[in-house]
Design a protein around this motif. Structure first.
Motif, PDB file in Angstrom:
ATOM      1  N   GLY A  13       8.715  18.616  -2.550  1.00 13.62           N
ATOM      2  CA  GLY A  13       8.953  17.374  -3.274  1.00 13.62           C
ATOM      3  C   GLY A  13       7.807  16.418  -2.985  1.00 13.62           C
ATOM      4  O   GLY A  13       6.823  16.785  -2.344  1.00 13.62           O
ATOM      5  N   VAL A  14       7.924  15.183  -3.430  1.00 14.73           N
ATOM      6  CA  VAL A  14       6.901  14.162  -3.215  1.00 14.73           C
ATOM      7  C   VAL A  14       7.387  13.196  -2.139  1.00 14.73           C
ATOM      8  O   VAL A  14       8.564  12.832  -2.098  1.00 14.73           O
ATOM      9  CB  VAL A  14       6.602  13.395  -4.525  1.00 14.73           C
ATOM     10  N   SER A  15       6.480  12.785  -1.260  1.00 18.99           N
ATOM     11  CA  SER A  15       6.799  11.780  -0.247  1.00 18.99           C
ATOM     12  C   SER A  15       5.748  10.678  -0.299  1.00 18.99           C
ATOM     13  O   SER A  15       4.630  10.883  -0.766  1.00 18.99           O
ATOM     14  CB  SER A  15       6.860  12.408   1.146  1.00 18.99           C
ATOM     15  N   ALA A  16       6.136   9.506   0.172  1.00 17.00           N
ATOM     16  CA  ALA A  16       5.220   8.363   0.175  1.00 17.00           C
ATOM     17  C   ALA A  16       5.376   7.585   1.473  1.00 17.00           C
ATOM     18  O   ALA A  16       6.493   7.358   1.947  1.00 17.00           O
ATOM     19  CB  ALA A  16       5.498   7.442  -1.008  1.00 17.00           C
ATOM     20  N   LEU A  17       4.254   7.190   2.032  1.00 17.09           N
ATOM     21  CA  LEU A  17       4.210   6.268   3.150  1.00 17.09           C
ATOM     22  C   LEU A  17       3.857   4.911   2.547  1.00 17.09           C
ATOM     23  O   LEU A  17       2.801   4.767   1.929  1.00 17.09           O
ATOM     24  CB  LEU A  17       3.159   6.692   4.177  1.00 17.09           C
ATOM     25  N   GLY A  66       0.833  -1.188   0.000  1.00 17.48           N
ATOM     26  CA  GLY A  66       0.000   0.000   0.000  1.00 17.48           C
ATOM     27  C   GLY A  66       0.870   1.241   0.000  1.00 17.48           C
ATOM     28  O   GLY A  66       2.007   1.205   0.483  1.00 17.48           O
ATOM     29  N   ALA A  67       0.363   2.332  -0.545  1.00 22.82           N
ATOM     30  CA  ALA A  67       1.121   3.584  -0.581  1.00 22.82           C
ATOM     31  C   ALA A  67       0.179   4.772  -0.512  1.00 22.82           C
ATOM     32  O   ALA A  67      -0.898   4.750  -1.100  1.00 22.82           O
ATOM     33  CB  ALA A  67       1.971   3.661  -1.849  1.00 22.82           C
ATOM     34  N   ALA A  68       0.586   5.792   0.230  1.00 23.21           N
ATOM     35  CA  ALA A  68      -0.131   7.065   0.301  1.00 23.21           C
ATOM     36  C   ALA A  68       0.880   8.158  -0.007  1.00 23.21           C
ATOM     37  O   ALA A  68       2.026   8.106   0.463  1.00 23.21           O
ATOM     38  CB  ALA A  68      -0.730   7.270   1.680  1.00 23.21           C
ATOM     39  N   LEU A  69       0.474   9.136  -0.801  1.00 27.06           N
ATOM     40  CA  LEU A  69       1.381  10.214  -1.205  1.00 27.06           C
ATOM     41  C   LEU A  69       1.057  11.526  -0.513  1.00 27.06           C
ATOM     42  O   LEU A  69      -0.081  11.792  -0.155  1.00 27.06           O
ATOM     43  CB  LEU A  69       1.295  10.444  -2.717  1.00 27.06           C
ATOM     44  N   GLY A  70       2.074  12.325  -0.367  1.00 25.69           N
ATOM     45  CA  GLY A  70       1.950  13.673   0.149  1.00 25.69           C
ATOM     46  C   GLY A  70       3.118  14.481  -0.376  1.00 25.69           C
ATOM     47  O   GLY A  70       3.890  14.000  -1.213  1.00 25.69           O
ATOM     48  N   THR A  71       3.265  15.694   0.091  1.00 27.21           N
ATOM     49  CA  THR A  71       4.405  16.498  -0.323  1.00 27.21           C
ATOM     50  C   THR A  71       5.463  16.484   0.768  1.00 27.21           C
ATOM     51  O   THR A  71       5.170  16.252   1.939  1.00 27.21           O
ATOM     52  CB  THR A  71       4.001  17.947  -0.648  1.00 27.21           C
ATOM     53  N   TYR A  72       6.687  16.721   0.348  1.00 25.03           N
ATOM     54  CA  TYR A  72       7.840  16.760   1.248  1.00 25.03           C
ATOM     55  C   TYR A  72       8.365  18.179   1.253  1.00 25.03           C
ATOM     56  O   TYR A  72       8.575  18.770   0.193  1.00 25.03           O
ATOM     57  CB  TYR A  72       8.905  15.792   0.735  1.00 25.03           C
ATOM     58  N   GLU A  73       8.574  18.741   2.447  1.00 27.75           N
ATOM     59  CA  GLU A  73       9.076  20.102   2.565  1.00 27.75           C
ATOM     60  C   GLU A  73      10.269  20.053   3.504  1.00 27.75           C
ATOM     61  O   GLU A  73      10.145  19.657   4.654  1.00 27.75           O
ATOM     62  CB  GLU A  73       7.970  21.005   3.107  1.00 27.75           C
ATOM     63  N   ASP A  74      11.452  20.418   2.996  1.00 28.60           N
ATOM     64  CA  ASP A  74      12.680  20.306   3.788  1.00 28.60           C
ATOM     65  C   ASP A  74      13.097  21.603   4.458  1.00 28.60           C
ATOM     66  O   ASP A  74      14.188  21.693   5.005  1.00 28.60           O
ATOM     67  CB  ASP A  74      13.812  19.769   2.925  1.00 28.60           C
ATOM     68  N   GLY A  75      12.244  22.616   4.395  1.00 27.36           N
ATOM     69  CA  GLY A  75      12.560  23.893   5.014  1.00 27.36           C
ATOM     70  C   GLY A  75      13.143  24.912   4.048  1.00 27.36           C
ATOM     71  O   GLY A  75      13.303  26.074   4.386  1.00 27.36           O
ATOM     72  N   SER A  76      13.459  24.481   2.836  1.00 29.24           N
ATOM     73  CA  SER A  76      14.051  25.389   1.851  1.00 29.24           C
ATOM     74  C   SER A  76      12.981  26.160   1.080  1.00 29.24           C
ATOM     75  O   SER A  76      13.298  27.059   0.322  1.00 29.24           O
ATOM     76  CB  SER A  76      14.901  24.596   0.854  1.00 29.24           C
ATOM     77  N   GLY A  77      11.713  25.762   1.250  1.00 33.36           N
ATOM     78  CA  GLY A  77      10.628  26.375   0.499  1.00 33.36           C
ATOM     79  C   GLY A  77      10.286  25.607  -0.761  1.00 33.36           C
ATOM     80  O   GLY A  77       9.305  25.876  -1.421  1.00 33.36           O
ATOM     81  N   ARG A  78      11.116  24.630  -1.102  1.00 30.24           N
ATOM     82  CA  ARG A  78      10.876  23.797  -2.288  1.00 30.24           C
ATOM     83  C   ARG A  78      10.134  22.534  -1.851  1.00 30.24           C
ATOM     84  O   ARG A  78      10.482  21.915  -0.854  1.00 30.24           O
ATOM     85  CB  ARG A  78      12.223  23.422  -2.908  1.00 30.24           C
ATOM     86  N   PRO A 116      12.772  14.698  -2.895  1.00 29.04           N
ATOM     87  CA  PRO A 116      12.767  16.164  -2.864  1.00 29.04           C
ATOM     88  C   PRO A 116      13.004  16.798  -4.225  1.00 29.04           C
ATOM     89  O   PRO A 116      12.683  17.970  -4.424  1.00 29.04           O
ATOM     90  CB  PRO A 116      13.893  16.502  -1.881  1.00 29.04           C
ATOM     91  N   ASP A 117      13.533  16.025  -5.166  1.00 30.83           N
ATOM     92  CA  ASP A 117      13.818  16.567  -6.497  1.00 30.83           C
ATOM     93  C   ASP A 117      12.663  16.385  -7.481  1.00 30.83           C
ATOM     94  O   ASP A 117      12.782  16.742  -8.649  1.00 30.83           O
ATOM     95  CB  ASP A 117      15.080  15.918  -7.065  1.00 30.83           C
ATOM     96  N   VAL A 118      11.531  15.833  -7.006  1.00 31.93           N
ATOM     97  CA  VAL A 118      10.358  15.625  -7.865  1.00 31.93           C
ATOM     98  C   VAL A 118       9.283  16.633  -7.467  1.00 31.93           C
ATOM     99  O   VAL A 118       8.783  16.595  -6.340  1.00 31.93           O
ATOM    100  CB  VAL A 118       9.809  14.184  -7.736  1.00 31.93           C
ATOM    101  N   ALA A 119       8.945  17.533  -8.369  1.00 30.49           N
ATOM    102  CA  ALA A 119       7.919  18.541  -8.089  1.00 30.49           C
ATOM    103  C   ALA A 119       6.545  17.868  -8.032  1.00 30.49           C
ATOM    104  O   ALA A 119       6.194  17.104  -8.929  1.00 30.49           O
ATOM    105  CB  ALA A 119       7.926  19.616  -9.165  1.00 30.49           C
ATOM    106  N   PRO A 120       5.777  18.101  -6.964  1.00 28.60           N
ATOM    107  CA  PRO A 120       4.470  17.464  -6.847  1.00 28.60           C
ATOM    108  C   PRO A 120       3.473  18.028  -7.851  1.00 28.60           C
ATOM    109  O   PRO A 120       3.464  19.232  -8.122  1.00 28.60           O
ATOM    110  CB  PRO A 120       4.038  17.777  -5.411  1.00 28.60           C
TER     111      PRO A 120
END
Length: 108
Positions: A16-20, A2-14, A64-68
């Motif tokens: 990325g995509v994240s997945a659980l 199973g997978a759920a997606l969200g965005t990843y924010e590293d504090g730089s303002g950019r 982090p390098d994939v724009a959502p």
């Protein structure tokens, strides 16, 4: 799997995509060996691979390098070198997945 997606924010303002991601064996437990995770859209791989550790209940992967792309359909792929699993997931909103809060367990 199973997978759920969200965005990843590293504090730089950019963003990325994240997945659980969860992978379960026939016994209901996490995988006995490590797996490699990948993200794809329209059949094209995106970003680098991530790791899913052996015996883990879940993995949180970030690209982090994939724009959502809000509302975009993605495939999360997992491979142990012999088998490949796939889970389709849609990035519903641009909201980040919540950062897990570590906690101690009384049972170790």
């Amino acid at each position: 799997m199973g997978a759920a997606l969200g965005t990843y924010e590293d504090g730089s303002g950019r963003l990325g995509v994240s997945a659980l991601v969860t992978i379960r064996g026939e016994d209901g437990q996490g995988p006995a060996s490590p797996w490699t995770l990948a993200l794809a859209r329209d059949g094209a791989p995106l970003g680098t691979t991530a790791a899913y550790d052996a015996h883990a209940a879940y993995a949180l992967a970030a690209w982090p390098d994939v724009a959502p792309a809000e509302g975009g359909s993605y495939a999360v792929l997992a491979s142990d070198g012999e088998r490949t699993l796939s889970a389709a997931a849609t990035l519903e909103t641009g909201a980040p997945l919540a950062v897990p809060v570590p906690s101690l367990s009384l049972d170790g």
